[in-house]
Write an enzyme that holds these catalytic residues in place. Structure first.
Site, PDB file in Angstrom:
ATOM      1  N   ASP A   1      34.766  31.816  44.343  1.00  0.00           N
ATOM      2  CA  ASP A   1      36.178  31.774  44.770  1.00  0.00           C
ATOM      3  C   ASP A   1      36.775  33.164  44.976  1.00  0.00           C
ATOM      4  O   ASP A   1      37.968  33.305  45.201  1.00  0.00           O
ATOM      5  CB  ASP A   1      37.021  30.973  43.768  1.00  0.00           C
ATOM      6  CG  ASP A   1      37.086  31.627  42.395  1.00  0.00           C
ATOM      7  OD1 ASP A   1      36.471  32.701  42.182  1.00  0.00           O
ATOM      8  OD2 ASP A   1      37.766  31.056  41.514  1.00  0.00           O
TER       9      ASP A   1
ATOM     10  N   SER B   1      36.996  35.509  42.719  1.00  0.00           N
ATOM     11  CA  SER B   1      37.468  36.087  41.457  1.00  0.00           C
ATOM     12  C   SER B   1      36.344  36.887  40.812  1.00  0.00           C
ATOM     13  O   SER B   1      35.182  36.798  41.219  1.00  0.00           O
ATOM     14  CB  SER B   1      37.942  34.980  40.518  1.00  0.00           C
ATOM     15  OG  SER B   1      36.854  34.155  40.127  1.00  0.00           O
TER      16      SER B   1
ATOM     17  N   ASN C   1      37.828  35.577  33.291  1.00  0.00           N
ATOM     18  CA  ASN C   1      38.112  35.456  34.718  1.00  0.00           C
ATOM     19  C   ASN C   1      39.494  35.984  35.105  1.00  0.00           C
ATOM     20  O   ASN C   1      40.495  35.669  34.462  1.00  0.00           O
ATOM     21  CB  ASN C   1      37.967  33.998  35.135  1.00  0.00           C
ATOM     22  CG  ASN C   1      38.056  33.807  36.617  1.00  0.00           C
ATOM     23  OD1 ASN C   1      39.129  33.580  37.143  1.00  0.00           O
ATOM     24  ND2 ASN C   1      36.920  33.899  37.292  1.00  0.00           N
TER      25      ASN C   1
END
Length: 143
Positions: A66, A68, A77
């Site tokens: 994604d 991240s 995260n």
């Protein structure tokens, strides 16, 4: 010539960032215990740190699917738990910068990891599969 070399080496030492701290199972367990982490959780936390970062405090993981990234000894995260340095949008659930998770002082990493555990449980870490079930006792670290 020697003076020049000394000046160059001194300048390089100042310009080079400090290397991140690498802990081991027992040093992490002892430090976490001093921070008030329950003793019955220490074997799990050390297992997660081993598999997530090899006990290194300064690790920034590669981009996730994604976009991240994960930070620090527990690979927390940036999409949900800390504010990334590049201004990416984040929920920042721990209310801190991701850079704070890279510190050799693991206090903020531990507090944030505890918050993740409280809200999402152990499966929040993808390496949980290695840490679920029977783990070696942490007791020898305290003898």
């Amino acid at each position: 010539m020697r003076a020049f070399i000394v000046v160059v080496l001194a300048a390089l030492a100042l310009a080079t960032p400090a290397l991140a701290r690498t802990m081991d199972r027992c040093s992490l367990a002892k430090e976490m215990a001093k921070l008030g982490v329950p003793r019955d959780q220490l074997a799990r936390w050390t297992c997660i740190a081993e598999h997530e970062s090899s006990y290194r405090t300064g690790v920034v993981g590669p981009p996730n699917s994604d976009g991240s990234n994960d930070y620090g000894i527990f690979q927390i995260n940036d999409r949900y738990w800390c504010q990334p340095p590049n201004g990416k949008k984040s929920s920042n659930g721990c209310g801190l910068s991701c850079k704070a998770l890279l510190s050799d002082d693991i206090t903020k990493s531990v507090r944030c990891a505890q918050k993740v555990l409280q809200q999402q449980g152990w499966p929040a870490w993808s390496t949980w599969k290695f840490c679920n079930g029977h783990l070696p006792s942490i007791d020898p670290c305290f003898k």
